[in-house]
Scaffold this motif. Structure first.
Motif, short mmCIF file in Angstrom:
data_model
loop_
_atom_site.label_atom_id
_atom_site.label_comp_id
_atom_site.label_asym_id
_atom_site.label_seq_id
_atom_site.Cartn_x
_atom_site.Cartn_y
_atom_site.Cartn_z
N VAL A 86 0.86 -1.18 0.00
CA VAL A 86 0.00 0.00 0.00
C VAL A 86 0.90 1.23 0.00
CG1 VAL A 86 -1.89 1.18 1.21
CG2 VAL A 86 -1.73 -1.31 1.30
N ASN A 87 0.48 2.29 -0.71
CA ASN A 87 1.30 3.50 -0.80
C ASN A 87 1.37 4.29 0.51
OD1 ASN A 87 -1.42 4.31 -1.07
ND2 ASN A 87 -0.82 6.18 -2.14
N VAL A 88 0.54 3.96 1.48
CA VAL A 88 0.56 4.61 2.80
C VAL A 88 1.11 3.61 3.81
CG1 VAL A 88 -0.80 5.70 4.61
CG2 VAL A 88 -1.38 6.09 2.20
N GLU A 89 2.31 3.90 4.33
CA GLU A 89 2.96 3.01 5.30
C GLU A 89 2.07 2.81 6.52
OE1 GLU A 89 5.99 0.51 6.50
OE2 GLU A 89 6.02 1.67 4.64
N GLY A 90 1.87 1.57 6.94
CA GLY A 90 1.08 1.26 8.13
C GLY A 90 -0.41 1.26 7.91
N ALA A 91 -0.87 1.41 6.67
CA ALA A 91 -2.31 1.34 6.39
C ALA A 91 -2.85 0.00 6.89
CB ALA A 91 -2.56 1.50 4.89
N THR A 92 -4.09 -0.03 7.29
CA THR A 92 -4.72 -1.26 7.78
C THR A 92 -5.17 -2.12 6.60
OG1 THR A 92 -5.48 -0.15 9.77
CG2 THR A 92 -6.57 -2.21 9.20
N VAL A 93 -4.76 -3.38 6.62
CA VAL A 93 -5.14 -4.32 5.57
C VAL A 93 -6.16 -5.30 6.13
CG1 VAL A 93 -4.31 -6.13 4.00
CG2 VAL A 93 -2.87 -4.14 4.47
N THR A 94 -7.21 -5.54 5.35
CA THR A 94 -8.25 -6.49 5.71
C THR A 94 -8.29 -7.55 4.62
OG1 THR A 94 -9.52 -4.72 6.74
CG2 THR A 94 -10.70 -6.74 6.26
N LEU A 95 -8.34 -8.83 5.03
CA LEU A 95 -8.40 -9.95 4.10
C LEU A 95 -9.66 -10.74 4.35
CD1 LEU A 95 -7.05 -11.72 1.91
CD2 LEU A 95 -5.88 -12.93 3.75
N ASP A 96 -10.51 -10.81 3.34
CA ASP A 96 -11.79 -11.53 3.44
C ASP A 96 -12.60 -11.09 4.65
OD1 ASP A 96 -11.19 -13.00 1.12
OD2 ASP A 96 -10.09 -14.52 2.28
N GLY A 97 -12.60 -9.77 4.90
CA GLY A 97 -13.41 -9.20 5.97
C GLY A 97 -12.78 -9.26 7.36
N GLU A 98 -11.58 -9.82 7.49
CA GLU A 98 -10.93 -9.90 8.80
C GLU A 98 -9.65 -9.08 8.81
OE1 GLU A 98 -10.33 -13.90 10.16
OE2 GLU A 98 -12.34 -14.52 9.56
N ASP A 99 -9.40 -8.39 9.94
CA ASP A 99 -8.20 -7.57 10.07
C ASP A 99 -6.97 -8.44 9.89
OD1 ASP A 99 -6.48 -5.47 10.59
OD2 ASP A 99 -6.61 -5.70 12.78
N MET A 107 -10.62 -16.90 -5.06
CA MET A 107 -10.81 -15.46 -4.95
C MET A 107 -10.79 -15.02 -3.48
SD MET A 107 -11.08 -14.33 -8.02
CE MET A 107 -11.78 -12.72 -7.85
N HIS A 108 -10.10 -13.90 -3.22
CA HIS A 108 -10.04 -13.30 -1.89
C HIS A 108 -10.27 -11.80 -2.03
CE1 HIS A 108 -8.54 -16.88 0.23
NE2 HIS A 108 -7.91 -17.14 -0.90
N LEU A 109 -10.91 -11.19 -1.04
CA LEU A 109 -11.17 -9.76 -1.04
C LEU A 109 -10.14 -9.08 -0.14
CD1 LEU A 109 -12.91 -7.36 -1.88
CD2 LEU A 109 -14.33 -7.81 0.14
N VAL A 110 -9.38 -8.13 -0.72
CA VAL A 110 -8.36 -7.39 0.01
C VAL A 110 -8.81 -5.94 0.10
CG1 VAL A 110 -5.96 -6.66 0.03
CG2 VAL A 110 -6.55 -8.90 -0.86
N GLU A 111 -8.72 -5.37 1.31
CA GLU A 111 -9.07 -3.96 1.51
C GLU A 111 -7.94 -3.27 2.25
OE1 GLU A 111 -13.44 -3.41 2.60
OE2 GLU A 111 -13.09 -5.52 3.15
N ALA A 112 -7.76 -1.97 1.94
CA ALA A 112 -6.77 -1.16 2.65
C ALA A 112 -7.42 0.15 3.03
CB ALA A 112 -5.55 -0.91 1.77
N SER A 113 -7.09 0.63 4.23
CA SER A 113 -7.63 1.91 4.69
C SER A 113 -6.61 2.59 5.60
CB SER A 113 -8.96 1.71 5.43
OG SER A 113 -8.75 0.89 6.58
N ALA A 114 -6.71 3.92 5.66
CA ALA A 114 -5.86 4.71 6.53
C ALA A 114 -6.61 6.00 6.85
CB ALA A 114 -4.52 5.01 5.87
#
Length: 171
Positions: free
Chosen positions: A100-113, A128-135
């Motif tokens: 992720v372009n933001v260091e330390g962003a929170t990554v979620t895999l298949d709905g779990e932290d 298939m897996h769902l990957v999410e990133a947020s900051a």
């Protein structure tokens, strides 16, 4: 016996006594189900007495392990040993690396932290897996990723600063 003479002999045949043998079957790990010539006999470690002399087929099975099969020769009055080393069934998995372009962003895999970015996980089931990133202060991003057996998929996610206005784009 003289020439021209005949002799009659009475010979009594007695059956040959073949003593049975015994068989000790162990498994690593303990608890493998033992079959002798296709018949269930119990769980290892197991001693079988009065096994007829000759060649026999020994199978040892345990859930989660490859089946073990061997032949064993039983000798009269002797103990034979079969040591079954059970091998775990190979699980077909793949890996995933999330950048992720933001260091330390929170990554979620298949709905779990899953933890902070960058993130790496091995032994994921294929598919298939769902990957999410947020900051904080950034617009969250999500993407579906295909994990393949024996491969590590790399995903690059770009979080956009939520305070910056970006023009809309139509594809």
């Amino acid at each position: 016996v003289a020439d021209g003479e005949s002799v009659t002999l009475d010979i009594a045949l007695e059956p040959e006594v073949v003593l049975p043998g015994s068989l000790l079957v162990t498994s690593n790990p303990d608890g493998g189900v033992v079959q002798l010539d296709g018949a269930n006999r119990g769980k290892a470690p197991l001693t079988l007495d009065a096994v007829p002399a000759g060649t026999h087929l020994v199978d040892v099975n345990m859930t989660g392990y490859e089946p073990f099969t061997t032949s064993v020769s039983i000798r009269p009055g002797q103990r034979s040993v079969v040591a079954a080393r059970l091998t775990p069934v190979a699980v077909a998995t793949g890996g995933l690396k999330v950048l992720v372009n933001v260091e330390g962003a929170t990554v979620t895999l298949d709905g779990e932290d899953a933890g902070p970015a960058p993130f790496k996980r091995e032994e994921l089931p294929p598919g298939m897996h769902l990957v999410e990133a947020s900051a904080p202060g950034h617009t969250p991003v999500r993407r579906q990723v295909t994990v393949r057996v024996g491969e590590t998929s790399v995903v690059r996610l770009t979080l956009v600063d939520a305070s910056k206005k970006t023009p809309a784009m139509v594809r």
